[in-house]
Design a protein around this motif. Structure first.
Motif, mmCIF file in Angstrom:
data_model
loop_
_atom_site.group_PDB
_atom_site.id
_atom_site.type_symbol
_atom_site.label_atom_id
_atom_site.label_comp_id
_atom_site.label_asym_id
_atom_site.label_seq_id
_atom_site.Cartn_x
_atom_site.Cartn_y
_atom_site.Cartn_z
ATOM 1 N N ILE A 12 0.997 -1.351 0.001
ATOM 2 C CA ILE A 12 -0.031 -0.184 0.122
ATOM 3 C C ILE A 12 0.882 1.021 0.119
ATOM 4 N N PRO A 13 0.900 1.970 -1.032
ATOM 5 C CA PRO A 13 1.756 3.420 -1.121
ATOM 6 C C PRO A 13 1.491 4.295 -0.126
ATOM 7 N N ALA A 14 0.334 4.598 0.487
ATOM 8 C CA ALA A 14 0.324 5.398 1.488
ATOM 9 C C ALA A 14 -0.058 4.757 2.690
ATOM 10 N N ARG A 15 0.047 5.710 3.765
ATOM 11 C CA ARG A 15 0.066 5.107 5.296
ATOM 12 C C ARG A 15 -1.214 4.276 5.665
ATOM 13 N N ARG A 16 -2.509 4.714 4.848
ATOM 14 C CA ARG A 16 -3.591 4.052 4.850
ATOM 15 C C ARG A 16 -4.244 3.774 3.543
ATOM 16 N N GLY A 17 -4.914 2.544 3.190
ATOM 17 C CA GLY A 17 -5.470 2.461 1.881
ATOM 18 C C GLY A 17 -6.564 1.418 2.033
ATOM 19 N N PHE A 18 -7.458 1.218 1.200
ATOM 20 C CA PHE A 18 -8.293 0.314 0.938
ATOM 21 C C PHE A 18 -8.109 -0.804 -0.365
ATOM 22 N N VAL A 19 -7.970 -1.733 -0.267
ATOM 23 C CA VAL A 19 -7.925 -2.733 -1.326
ATOM 24 C C VAL A 19 -8.987 -3.721 -1.341
ATOM 25 N N ASN A 20 -9.486 -3.743 -2.546
ATOM 26 C CA ASN A 20 -10.843 -4.736 -2.622
ATOM 27 C C ASN A 20 -9.813 -6.165 -2.994
ATOM 28 N N ILE A 21 -9.941 -6.994 -2.266
ATOM 29 C CA ILE A 21 -9.311 -8.466 -2.667
ATOM 30 C C ILE A 21 -10.151 -9.519 -2.879
ATOM 31 N N THR A 22 -11.473 -9.303 -3.364
ATOM 32 C CA THR A 22 -12.566 -10.155 -3.414
ATOM 33 C C THR A 22 -12.168 -10.987 -4.886
ATOM 34 N N ASP A 23 -11.409 -10.472 -5.965
ATOM 35 C CA ASP A 23 -11.292 -11.430 -6.908
ATOM 36 C C ASP A 23 -10.031 -12.375 -6.603
ATOM 37 N N GLN A 24 -8.837 -11.718 -5.658
ATOM 38 C CA GLN A 24 -7.819 -12.746 -5.437
ATOM 39 C C GLN A 24 -8.406 -13.741 -4.413
ATOM 40 N N VAL A 25 -9.409 -13.553 -3.442
ATOM 41 C CA VAL A 25 -9.984 -14.659 -2.758
ATOM 42 C C VAL A 25 -10.558 -15.576 -3.764
ATOM 43 N N ILE A 46 -0.365 -6.543 12.446
ATOM 44 C CA ILE A 46 -0.868 -5.759 13.620
ATOM 45 C C ILE A 46 -1.578 -4.604 12.998
ATOM 46 N N THR A 47 -1.150 -3.803 12.338
ATOM 47 C CA THR A 47 -1.861 -2.648 11.759
ATOM 48 C C THR A 47 -2.748 -2.743 10.696
ATOM 49 N N ALA A 48 -3.027 -3.989 10.175
ATOM 50 C CA ALA A 48 -3.945 -4.403 9.096
ATOM 51 C C ALA A 48 -4.969 -4.953 9.567
ATOM 52 N N SER A 49 -6.365 -4.858 8.573
ATOM 53 C CA SER A 49 -7.471 -5.494 9.021
ATOM 54 C C SER A 49 -8.162 -5.732 7.715
ATOM 55 N N VAL A 50 -9.090 -6.714 8.073
ATOM 56 C CA VAL A 50 -9.874 -6.977 6.821
ATOM 57 C C VAL A 50 -11.368 -6.716 7.107
ATOM 58 N N PHE A 51 -12.180 -6.255 6.377
ATOM 59 C CA PHE A 51 -13.541 -5.942 6.773
ATOM 60 C C PHE A 51 -14.244 -6.323 5.478
ATOM 61 N N ILE A 52 -15.497 -6.839 5.773
ATOM 62 C CA ILE A 52 -16.311 -7.335 4.606
ATOM 63 C C ILE A 52 -17.379 -6.201 4.550
ATOM 64 N N ASN A 53 -17.644 -5.516 3.459
ATOM 65 C CA ASN A 53 -18.671 -4.578 3.203
ATOM 66 C C ASN A 53 -18.748 -4.433 1.730
ATOM 67 N N ASP A 54 -19.677 -3.303 1.235
ATOM 68 C CA ASP A 54 -19.689 -3.044 -0.017
ATOM 69 C C ASP A 54 -18.477 -2.101 -0.463
ATOM 70 N N ASP A 55 -18.042 -2.287 -1.629
ATOM 71 C CA ASP A 55 -16.848 -1.631 -2.089
ATOM 72 C C ASP A 55 -17.209 -0.375 -2.733
ATOM 73 N N GLU A 56 -17.745 0.628 -2.037
ATOM 74 C CA GLU A 56 -18.322 1.807 -2.452
ATOM 75 C C GLU A 56 -17.665 3.254 -1.859
#
Length: 92
Positions: A12-25, A46-56
């Motif tokens: 992730i090039p920034a300190r924080r970002g959102f990546v949709n990994i649906t296709d990889q999964v 420790i500083t990463a998370s996975v959340f399930i929600n709409d990609d909007e």
């Protein structure tokens, strides 16, 4: 019982970002050959998370605003527009 394990790495090039990994999964599931059961997607940092929600974008913006309030980018020290240094006190 059949099982499958695969590690996916993301830069992730920034300190924080959102990546949709649906296709990889989905691809991992296809590679596994597993047709029934559960899939565990786990962030192994420790500083990463996975959340399930709409990609909007509106939802992502809400998360960005909430995270900025929760963990400021520069929470302890900054220079004001007048050039004066100021310290931010964070409530506990």
């Amino acid at each position: 019982m059949k099982s499958y394990r695969k590690e996916l790495w993301f830069n992730i090039p920034a300190r924080r970002g959102f990546v949709n990994i649906t296709d990889q999964v989905k691809q991992c599931l296809k590679e596994s050959g597993v047709s029934e059961g559960l899939i565990l997607v786990n962030a192994m940092h420790i500083t990463a998370s996975v959340f399930i929600n709409d990609d909007e974008s509106g939802l992502h913006q809400d998360y960005e605003e909430w995270l900025e309030k929760l963990a400021l980018m520069s929470p302890f020290h900054s220079i004001g527009t007048t050039g004066q240094e100021r310290t931010t006190v964070m409530p506990i």
